[in-house]
Structure formats: C-alpha cells, structure tokens
Scaffold this motif. Structure first.
Motif, PDB file in Angstrom:
ATOM      1  N   GLN A  30       0.801  -0.772  -0.268  1.00 49.42           N
ATOM      2  CA  GLN A  30       0.248  -0.331  -0.387  1.00 49.42           C
ATOM      3  C   GLN A  30       0.780   1.356  -0.341  1.00 49.42           C
ATOM      4  OE1 GLN A  30      -3.725  -1.593   2.002  1.00 49.42           O
ATOM      5  NE2 GLN A  30      -2.492  -1.482   3.428  1.00 49.42           N
ATOM      6  N   GLU A  31       1.960   1.316   0.550  1.00 52.02           N
ATOM      7  CA  GLU A  31       3.130   2.807   0.689  1.00 52.02           C
ATOM      8  C   GLU A  31       3.468   2.373  -0.207  1.00 52.02           C
ATOM      9  OE1 GLU A  31       5.520   4.341   3.648  1.00 52.02           O
ATOM     10  OE2 GLU A  31       6.763   2.337   2.931  1.00 52.02           O
ATOM     11  N   GLU A  32       3.667   1.627  -1.202  1.00 48.51           N
ATOM     12  CA  GLU A  32       4.749   1.702  -2.065  1.00 48.51           C
ATOM     13  C   GLU A  32       3.904   2.051  -3.818  1.00 48.51           C
ATOM     14  OE1 GLU A  32       6.889  -1.427  -5.863  1.00 48.51           O
ATOM     15  OE2 GLU A  32       6.155  -2.661  -3.492  1.00 48.51           O
ATOM     16  N   HIS A  33       2.240   1.521  -3.432  1.00 44.84           N
ATOM     17  CA  HIS A  33       0.825   1.714  -4.243  1.00 44.84           C
ATOM     18  C   HIS A  33       0.583   3.203  -4.999  1.00 44.84           C
ATOM     19  CE1 HIS A  33       3.081  -2.533  -5.429  1.00 44.84           C
ATOM     20  NE2 HIS A  33       2.628  -2.072  -6.884  1.00 44.84           N
ATOM     21  N   GLY A 185       4.363   9.830   4.316  1.00 48.69           N
ATOM     22  CA  GLY A 185       3.923   9.538   5.358  1.00 48.69           C
ATOM     23  C   GLY A 185       2.786   9.194   4.511  1.00 48.69           C
ATOM     24  N   MET A 186       1.382   8.269   5.411  1.00 46.12           N
ATOM     25  CA  MET A 186       0.613   7.805   5.099  1.00 46.12           C
ATOM     26  C   MET A 186      -0.070   8.118   3.241  1.00 46.12           C
ATOM     27  SD  MET A 186      -1.093   7.949   8.076  1.00 46.12           S
ATOM     28  CE  MET A 186      -3.152   8.036   7.983  1.00 46.12           C
ATOM     29  N   ARG A 187       0.801   6.988   2.266  1.00 45.16           N
ATOM     30  CA  ARG A 187       0.691   6.969   1.033  1.00 45.16           C
ATOM     31  C   ARG A 187       0.246   5.968   1.090  1.00 45.16           C
ATOM     32  NH1 ARG A 187       5.703   8.108  -1.977  1.00 45.16           N
ATOM     33  NH2 ARG A 187       5.628   6.312  -2.605  1.00 45.16           N
ATOM     34  N   ALA A 239     -13.818  12.792  17.452  1.00 42.71           N
ATOM     35  CA  ALA A 239     -13.598  11.575  18.168  1.00 42.71           C
ATOM     36  C   ALA A 239     -13.065  10.810  17.485  1.00 42.71           C
ATOM     37  CB  ALA A 239     -14.737  11.587  18.790  1.00 42.71           C
ATOM     38  N   VAL A 240     -13.171  10.178  15.937  1.00 41.99           N
ATOM     39  CA  VAL A 240     -13.469   9.027  14.970  1.00 41.99           C
ATOM     40  C   VAL A 240     -12.050   9.466  15.032  1.00 41.99           C
ATOM     41  CG1 VAL A 240     -13.702   7.944  12.805  1.00 41.99           C
ATOM     42  CG2 VAL A 240     -15.902   8.961  14.759  1.00 41.99           C
ATOM     43  N   ALA A 241     -11.412  10.862  13.788  1.00 42.49           N
ATOM     44  CA  ALA A 241      -9.965  11.384  13.194  1.00 42.49           C
ATOM     45  C   ALA A 241      -9.108  11.180  14.855  1.00 42.49           C
ATOM     46  CB  ALA A 241     -10.023  12.690  13.132  1.00 42.49           C
ATOM     47  N   GLY A 242      -9.330  11.047  15.692  1.00 45.46           N
ATOM     48  CA  GLY A 242      -8.022  10.662  17.076  1.00 45.46           C
ATOM     49  C   GLY A 242      -8.447   9.666  17.079  1.00 45.46           C
ATOM     50  N   ALA A 243      -8.857   8.812  16.339  1.00 43.97           N
ATOM     51  CA  ALA A 243      -8.710   7.080  17.002  1.00 43.97           C
ATOM     52  C   ALA A 243      -8.011   6.513  15.765  1.00 43.97           C
ATOM     53  CB  ALA A 243     -10.430   6.501  16.573  1.00 43.97           C
ATOM     54  N   VAL A 244      -7.442   7.401  15.099  1.00 45.48           N
ATOM     55  CA  VAL A 244      -6.286   7.347  13.809  1.00 45.48           C
ATOM     56  C   VAL A 244      -5.033   6.830  14.477  1.00 45.48           C
ATOM     57  CG1 VAL A 244      -4.991   7.123  11.360  1.00 45.48           C
ATOM     58  CG2 VAL A 244      -7.821   7.625  11.677  1.00 45.48           C
ATOM     59  N   PRO A 245      -4.518   7.895  15.150  1.00 47.39           N
ATOM     60  CA  PRO A 245      -3.249   8.162  16.012  1.00 47.39           C
ATOM     61  C   PRO A 245      -2.699   7.340  16.544  1.00 47.39           C
ATOM     62  CG  PRO A 245      -4.232  10.090  16.073  1.00 47.39           C
ATOM     63  CD  PRO A 245      -4.952   9.284  14.872  1.00 47.39           C
ATOM     64  N   LEU A 246      -4.069   6.841  17.146  1.00 45.28           N
ATOM     65  CA  LEU A 246      -4.845   5.731  18.843  1.00 45.28           C
ATOM     66  C   LEU A 246      -3.912   5.120  18.235  1.00 45.28           C
ATOM     67  CD1 LEU A 246      -4.988   5.000  21.160  1.00 45.28           C
ATOM     68  CD2 LEU A 246      -7.537   5.131  21.086  1.00 45.28           C
ATOM     69  N   ILE A 355       8.147  -0.191  11.701  1.00 45.95           N
ATOM     70  CA  ILE A 355       8.373   1.119  13.923  1.00 45.95           C
ATOM     71  C   ILE A 355       8.294   2.334  12.603  1.00 45.95           C
ATOM     72  CG2 ILE A 355      10.455   1.317  13.294  1.00 45.95           C
ATOM     73  CD1 ILE A 355       7.747   1.762  16.214  1.00 45.95           C
ATOM     74  N   GLN A 356       9.402   2.433  11.618  1.00 44.47           N
ATOM     75  CA  GLN A 356       9.696   3.519  10.529  1.00 44.47           C
ATOM     76  C   GLN A 356       8.576   3.788   9.657  1.00 44.47           C
ATOM     77  OE1 GLN A 356      10.364   3.415   7.218  1.00 44.47           O
ATOM     78  NE2 GLN A 356       9.506   1.207   7.118  1.00 44.47           N
ATOM     79  N   ARG A 357       7.609   2.935   8.937  1.00 41.44           N
ATOM     80  CA  ARG A 357       6.888   3.267   8.095  1.00 41.44           C
ATOM     81  C   ARG A 357       5.410   4.239   9.597  1.00 41.44           C
ATOM     82  NH1 ARG A 357       4.620  -0.874   7.152  1.00 41.44           N
ATOM     83  NH2 ARG A 357       2.561  -0.921   8.764  1.00 41.44           N
ATOM     84  N   ILE A 358       5.188   3.425  10.424  1.00 38.93           N
ATOM     85  CA  ILE A 358       4.325   3.824  11.442  1.00 38.93           C
ATOM     86  C   ILE A 358       5.320   5.668  12.564  1.00 38.93           C
ATOM     87  CG2 ILE A 358       3.239   3.673  13.972  1.00 38.93           C
ATOM     88  CD1 ILE A 358       4.030   0.591  13.468  1.00 38.93           C
ATOM     89  N   ALA A 359       6.138   5.646  11.929  1.00 34.58           N
ATOM     90  CA  ALA A 359       6.343   6.688  12.312  1.00 34.58           C
ATOM     91  C   ALA A 359       6.405   7.756  11.720  1.00 34.58           C
ATOM     92  CB  ALA A 359       8.239   6.875  13.019  1.00 34.58           C
ATOM     93  N   ARG A 360       6.690   7.494  10.681  1.00 35.23           N
ATOM     94  CA  ARG A 360       6.395   8.799   9.408  1.00 35.23           C
ATOM     95  C   ARG A 360       4.971   9.015   9.177  1.00 35.23           C
ATOM     96  NH1 ARG A 360       7.399   6.572   4.983  1.00 35.23           N
ATOM     97  NH2 ARG A 360       8.105   4.365   5.333  1.00 35.23           N
ATOM     98  N   ASP A 361       4.471   7.153   9.670  1.00 37.35           N
ATOM     99  CA  ASP A 361       2.980   8.436   9.173  1.00 37.35           C
ATOM    100  C   ASP A 361       2.413   9.155  10.436  1.00 37.35           C
ATOM    101  OD1 ASP A 361       2.874   6.610   7.409  1.00 37.35           O
ATOM    102  OD2 ASP A 361       1.876   4.879   7.716  1.00 37.35           O
ATOM    103  N   VAL A 362       2.574   8.881  11.411  1.00 35.35           N
ATOM    104  CA  VAL A 362       2.026   9.382  12.933  1.00 35.35           C
ATOM    105  C   VAL A 362       2.843  10.913  12.631  1.00 35.35           C
ATOM    106  CG1 VAL A 362       3.810   9.264  14.766  1.00 35.35           C
ATOM    107  CG2 VAL A 362       1.749   9.197  15.218  1.00 35.35           C
ATOM    108  N   ARG A 363       3.956  11.130  11.990  1.00 34.90           N
ATOM    109  CA  ARG A 363       4.301  12.524  12.211  1.00 34.90           C
ATOM    110  C   ARG A 363       4.017  13.113  11.144  1.00 34.90           C
ATOM    111  NH1 ARG A 363       7.787  15.769   8.447  1.00 34.90           N
ATOM    112  NH2 ARG A 363       8.708  17.413  10.518  1.00 34.90           N
TER     113      ARG A 363
END
Length: 394
Positions: A30-33, A185-187, A239-246, A355-363
């Motif tokens: 998903q990140e690549e495409h 991030g979030m690619r 409320a719902v958007a905040g669930a994503v970074p959680l 972990i590196q993808r999660i770090a980029r996504d959450v930033r």
C-alpha cells in the motif's frame, strides 16, 4: 432497501481486529502503490465496516461514535493509511445522510458504495438554473481512488458578494484526478488532488454547511429521528479522526515488543535490551502516552453519544474540548511512537521494519490541518479566555 439489526461494538471491533494481520501483510504494498490493496478493501467491505454510518434502510448499522472509534483504531493498528481512509469513508457516509432523501437513494443504491470527502472549501460554486456550477481543486482527496461518490466542500457565491460554505455530493466520475500523492507518510491513503471544471451540480446535492456544523441540521426527512444524525459535525469528526493516531501508537508498541526478545544494545554490555532500565522507562512512558491518547478519544466519543441520547445542546466550551481531545490524542500518539522509534535501534531504519513507517505516518497525521495539536490547543485556549473560536469547523 432493507432494515437489519445492527451488530454491536464488541462484534464490529472484533471484526476489525481480525483484519489486522491481513492489513499488515499488505502495508508495504500500500505504501509503494499509494493506494489500498484490493484484498484489504474487499476484506473491510466484507466485514461490513463500511456500513457503520449508513442508514439502516440501506442495510447500514447507524453505529454510535464510540463503536466507530473502536473500529477505526483497530484498522489503524493494522496500517494508519487504512484507518485514515476508513475514518474518511465513515464520516463521508454520515455527511451523505444529511442530504435530501432522494440523494441518499442515489448514492446508496450500490450497497457497497465507498464515499470520500474533503472539508476544505477549495471550490467556488455559482448559482445556475436548477443548481450550481462549481470550479475548484481539492488536495488531500482521501478515498477518491476507491470511491463512487465524493462530498466536496466549496464556497457558494451569494448575491451580496459574500460566500457561504456548502457541501456538494458529486459522482467521482465527474471529477478530474491529478496523481500528485508523492509523500513521506500516509502514502497508502492515495489522497490525490481532485478537480472540478464548470461542473453542474443539481440543487438537491447542495448542502449548506453552517447549519450542519453548528446545529446538526440537515435536509433528510427519513433520518430526522435517527440518533446518528442528531450530533453536530465537528465533535463527531474530532472523535473518529483521533482514533487513527491512537491505533498507530498501539501498533508501534506491539511491533516494538515483538522485536524486543533477543535484541542487544550495540556497544554496551547489555546482552538483552529488555534488561536495560532505560528500556523499561521508554516502554512505560510510551504505554502511558498510549493510554492517555485512548482516554481523550474515548471521552470525545462518549460525550457525543451521551449528549445525543440525552438530547442536550452543545456549549461552545464542549465543542472546543472535542477539538482539544482530538489534538491531544494526536500529540500523545506521536510522543509514544517517537519514544519507541528511538528505542528501536539503527536496524529499525530498514524499510521492512514497520516502526519506521509508523513513525513517518504519525508525524504526517500530526501535520494535518484539522488534527494539528497546536491549532486545537490554541482554539481551546481562545474559548477558555472568553474569545470567539477562529474556525468554521466548530
């Protein structure tokens, strides 16, 4: 059109949790495409998770906000891009439920329809016989690559020279798509730009935004008695958007602990990272922040559901708290991921380490204009100081 008995929170969250291994299996693809994998999208649909904010008469569930948050957090635990896309789809389906019933009949004619939306009013609509003509470009059009319909925000030109914010229900086939989603991030969200050029939109598909945002007012007669559509826009979306970074932060904690057994700390005498007091502090602090983020998401969701059940109006401060809860959850999730990422060592920079993808996504999600922690803290502070909120998304 059918009416079904909606599954409850435990069942739906369980269905989402069962999808986590499949989602993680396809996260790198998903990140690549820069799009959701077809198998992931099909699995989310087959689990019924796209029906959570769809009216019962179309086979939807009309789930409460806490249930939606629990499901979105689970999907984001698999991959933040899936969680964010699902969050957008659920909010978008809810928005369609505010339109006249004939528009809903058209959109939900396909029981598996995917709906996207954008809250930035980057288009201008000009009145025309029977509707409006809209021109505009919308960046960050999450979900459009998988959607049949899109709810776009725009500004309606008024006779006095002013502009009023509106929402337009538009078939995706009527929009141009610019493949510009080349991000760090979030690619996987595939949030490309969409374009409307001299596009006619019938009047029934034009929804005034301010009554929706401020009062939960809508144009649907058949949804008038549904609790799902008695809540105002901003507290629901917060409320719902905040669930994503959680969900992302929970994923970071899981993948860190999965890698921990047998890991050493290079250039030290520690044969096991798990024995180092520093690791204990890092894991404990990160877990505390994850729990704090969960508190803010759950408080925001429970407040919406509770006020809807009680039929209570929203105070200005309560609306500001909803935005603050979203910003706080977003910031705390990033702080937790940062701690765990820094504790993951040099080998964590390889692209096959989640972990590196999660770090980029959450930033990346911390930079989102609506979720940005500082923006939401400032808004909350303004209200506490007796000033008017400086945003229409309230």
């Amino acid at each position: 059109m059918t009416t079904t008995e909606a599954p409850g929170r435990t069942e739906l969250a369980g269905r989402a949790a069962e999808l986590v291994p499949l989602i993680r299996e396809h996260a790198a693809w998903q990140e690549e495409h820069r799009a959701l994998h077809p198998d992931v999208l099909a699995a989310v649909r087959d689990a019924g998770l796209l029906k959570m904010r769809v009216p019962l008469r179309y086979g939807g569930f009309e789930s409460d906000v806490r249930t939606v948050c629990d499901v979105v957090a689970e999907l984001a635990r698999g991959d933040g891009s899936v969680g964010w896309t699902a969050n957008t789809q659920m909010l978008s389906s809810w928005l369609i439920g505010l339109f006249p019933d004939e528009v809903q009949d058209e959109v939900f004619a396909d029981p598996d329809v995917f709906v996207g939306s954008s809250v930035s009013p980057n288009g201008v609509a000009t009145p025309a016989p029977g509707g409006v003509v809209v021109n505009g470009e919308w960046a960050f059009s999450t979900g459009v690559l998988h959607s049949g319909w899109f709810a776009h925000s725009a500004l309606l030109a008024e006779p006095d020279g002013g502009y009023a914010p509106i929402v337009l229900a538009i078939p995706v086939a009527d929009l141009g798509v610019v493949d510009d989603w080349h991000t760090v991030g979030m690619r996987g969200t595939g949030s490309v730009k969409t374009v409307a050029k001299d596009l006619f939109v019938p009047q029934a598909r034009v929804l005034p935004l301010m009554p929706v945002v401020l009062h939960g007012a809508h144009l649907s007669e058949r949804n008038a008695d549904s609790a799902t559509w008695r809540a105002p826009f901003s507290p629901v979306s917060a409320a719902v958007a905040g669930a994503v970074p959680l969900g992302m932060a929970r994923a970071a904690r899981e993948v860190f602990l999965e890698r921990l057994p047998g890991r050493k700390i290079t250039y030290t005498d520690y044969e096991s990272q798990a024995e180092a007091p520093l690791t204990h502090l890092q894991v404990a602090r990160a877990t505390l922040k994850v729990d704090q983020a969960a508190f803010h998401v759950q408080r925001a969701a429970d407040r919406v559901d509770g006020k809807v059940r009680a039929g209570e109006a929203w105070s200005v401060e309560e609306r500001a708290v909803a935005r603050m809860d979203m910003g706080a959850a977003t910031a705390l999730a990033k702080e937790a991921v940062d701690l765990l990422s820094e504790a993951s060592g040099g080998s964590s920079i390889y692209t096959d380490r989640p972990i590196q993808r999660i770090a980029r996504d959450v930033r990346t999600i911390n930079l989102h204009g609506v979720l940005h922690p500082n923006t939401n803290l400032e808004l909350y502070g303004r209200v506490l100081c007796g000033l008017e909120p400086n945003t229409h998304l309230f």
